[in-house]
Scaffold this motif. Structure first.
Motif, PDB file in Angstrom:
ATOM      1  N   ASP A   1     -47.523 -88.478  20.378  1.00  0.00           N
ATOM      2  CA  ASP A   1     -46.988 -86.947  20.665  1.00  0.00           C
ATOM      3  C   ASP A   1     -45.520 -86.688  20.941  1.00  0.00           C
ATOM      4  OD1 ASP A   1     -49.707 -86.054  20.429  1.00  0.00           O
ATOM      5  OD2 ASP A   1     -50.185 -86.559  22.366  1.00  0.00           O
ATOM      6  N   VAL A   2     -44.898 -87.538  20.890  1.00  0.00           N
ATOM      7  CA  VAL A   2     -43.409 -87.521  21.207  1.00  0.00           C
ATOM      8  C   VAL A   2     -42.691 -87.092  19.793  1.00  0.00           C
ATOM      9  CG1 VAL A   2     -41.361 -88.677  21.877  1.00  0.00           C
ATOM     10  CG2 VAL A   2     -43.673 -89.067  23.195  1.00  0.00           C
ATOM     11  N   VAL A   3     -41.869 -85.995  19.786  1.00  0.00           N
ATOM     12  CA  VAL A   3     -41.204 -85.687  18.696  1.00  0.00           C
ATOM     13  C   VAL A   3     -39.778 -86.310  18.664  1.00  0.00           C
ATOM     14  CG1 VAL A   3     -40.311 -83.818  17.215  1.00  0.00           C
ATOM     15  CG2 VAL A   3     -42.271 -83.542  18.800  1.00  0.00           C
ATOM     16  N   LEU A   4     -39.366 -86.659  17.468  1.00  0.00           N
ATOM     17  CA  LEU A   4     -38.146 -87.713  17.170  1.00  0.00           C
ATOM     18  C   LEU A   4     -37.278 -86.729  16.510  1.00  0.00           C
ATOM     19  CD1 LEU A   4     -36.183 -90.119  17.284  1.00  0.00           C
ATOM     20  CD2 LEU A   4     -37.328 -90.920  14.987  1.00  0.00           C
TER      21      LEU A   4
ATOM     22  N   ARG B   1     -39.695 -84.939  23.647  1.00  0.00           N
ATOM     23  CA  ARG B   1     -38.883 -84.985  22.614  1.00  0.00           C
ATOM     24  C   ARG B   1     -37.796 -86.143  22.823  1.00  0.00           C
ATOM     25  NH1 ARG B   1     -39.027 -80.317  24.448  1.00  0.00           N
ATOM     26  NH2 ARG B   1     -36.958 -79.975  24.781  1.00  0.00           N
ATOM     27  N   ILE B   2     -37.521 -86.870  21.750  1.00  0.00           N
ATOM     28  CA  ILE B   2     -36.402 -87.799  21.753  1.00  0.00           C
ATOM     29  C   ILE B   2     -35.085 -87.231  20.735  1.00  0.00           C
ATOM     30  CG2 ILE B   2     -35.466 -90.220  21.258  1.00  0.00           C
ATOM     31  CD1 ILE B   2     -38.014 -91.122  22.384  1.00  0.00           C
TER      32      ILE B   2
ATOM     33  N   GLU C   1     -33.864 -94.072  25.221  1.00  0.00           N
ATOM     34  CA  GLU C   1     -34.676 -92.698  25.164  1.00  0.00           C
ATOM     35  C   GLU C   1     -36.115 -92.725  25.472  1.00  0.00           C
ATOM     36  OE1 GLU C   1     -32.831 -90.554  26.255  1.00  0.00           O
ATOM     37  OE2 GLU C   1     -31.033 -91.672  25.389  1.00  0.00           O
ATOM     38  N   ILE C   2     -36.659 -93.818  24.754  1.00  0.00           N
ATOM     39  CA  ILE C   2     -38.210 -94.106  24.739  1.00  0.00           C
ATOM     40  C   ILE C   2     -38.505 -94.791  26.314  1.00  0.00           C
ATOM     41  CG2 ILE C   2     -39.975 -95.912  24.126  1.00  0.00           C
ATOM     42  CD1 ILE C   2     -38.813 -95.723  21.258  1.00  0.00           C
ATOM     43  N   GLY C   3     -37.410 -95.606  26.848  1.00  0.00           N
ATOM     44  CA  GLY C   3     -37.532 -96.134  28.303  1.00  0.00           C
ATOM     45  C   GLY C   3     -37.705 -94.845  29.279  1.00  0.00           C
ATOM     46  N   HIS C   4     -37.046 -93.795  28.967  1.00  0.00           N
ATOM     47  CA  HIS C   4     -37.090 -92.799  30.027  1.00  0.00           C
ATOM     48  C   HIS C   4     -38.405 -91.860  29.718  1.00  0.00           C
ATOM     49  CE1 HIS C   4     -32.901 -92.861  31.156  1.00  0.00           C
ATOM     50  NE2 HIS C   4     -32.444 -92.462  30.011  1.00  0.00           N
ATOM     51  N   HIS C   5     -39.094 -92.032  28.682  1.00  0.00           N
ATOM     52  CA  HIS C   5     -40.390 -91.456  28.595  1.00  0.00           C
ATOM     53  C   HIS C   5     -41.438 -92.303  29.285  1.00  0.00           C
ATOM     54  CE1 HIS C   5     -44.078 -89.879  26.514  1.00  0.00           C
ATOM     55  NE2 HIS C   5     -44.392 -91.020  26.229  1.00  0.00           N
ATOM     56  N   PHE C   6     -41.007 -93.637  29.443  1.00  0.00           N
ATOM     57  CA  PHE C   6     -42.100 -94.459  30.192  1.00  0.00           C
ATOM     58  C   PHE C   6     -41.720 -94.473  31.727  1.00  0.00           C
ATOM     59  CE2 PHE C   6     -43.217 -95.861  25.754  1.00  0.00           C
ATOM     60  CZ  PHE C   6     -44.729 -95.630  25.876  1.00  0.00           C
ATOM     61  N   GLY C   7     -40.345 -94.168  32.035  1.00  0.00           N
ATOM     62  CA  GLY C   7     -39.862 -94.418  33.320  1.00  0.00           C
ATOM     63  C   GLY C   7     -39.519 -95.834  33.682  1.00  0.00           C
ATOM     64  N   LEU C   8     -39.114 -96.463  32.662  1.00  0.00           N
ATOM     65  CA  LEU C   8     -38.673 -97.655  32.600  1.00  0.00           C
ATOM     66  C   LEU C   8     -37.123 -97.958  33.363  1.00  0.00           C
ATOM     67  CD1 LEU C   8     -39.504 -99.099  29.158  1.00  0.00           C
ATOM     68  CD2 LEU C   8     -40.743 -99.358  31.469  1.00  0.00           C
TER      69      LEU C   8
END
Length: 139
Positions: A37-40, A85-86, A115-122
């Motif tokens: 569901d993440v928009v690139l 969104r990324i 940016e994906i890492g921010h989605h996962f809180g890494l």
């Protein structure tokens, strides 16, 4: 885009997006499963409002941005929110490519994974480990 384009030949937004999607496709399945569901978006540069919110003065200072709430902070009560969104900012990525000499494919992968890492809180260390795993998969 093979990552080894000669300086002076600027890849299009579509080429950068294709590479970012390739990076996403090489992520471990447990990550890919939570990115549907993440928009690139690949944009030329960050807008003035985004830069002001981040207290940045120049659009070339921002190569990517995650807009959304990390997975661990989401709630069933979050309905009606915009999708996560990324954003990848083409001009800033190209400027960094020219300034650093880092391979373009590696730079796009780095920004995308960050940016994906921010989605996962890494953490930064976890982002680097994920980046290495994706790079190893590319070989």
């Amino acid at each position: 885009m093979d990552g080894q384009e000669a300086m002076g030949i600027a890849p299009s937004a579509d080429a950068i997006e294709a590479h970012a999607r390739d990076v996403i496709a090489r992520l471990p399945a447990e990550f890919r499963a939570h990115l549907g569901d993440v928009v690139l978006l690949v944009e030329e540069e960050a807008d003035a409002e985004t830069l002001a919110a981040l207290e940045l003065e120049h659009p070339l200072d921002l190569t990517g941005l995650y807009h959304g709430q990390p997975i661990g902070e989401k709630s069933a009560f979050d309905s009606g929110a915009l999708p996560d969104r990324i954003h990848l900012y083409r001009q800033a990525i190209l400027a960094e490519w020219c300034e650093t000499g880092v391979r373009l494919d590696a730079l796009v992968a780095h920004v995308t994974i960050h940016e994906i890492g921010h989605h996962f809180g890494l953490s930064d260390d976890d982002m680097h480990a994920l980046e290495e795993a994706v790079a190893d998969d590319a070989c």
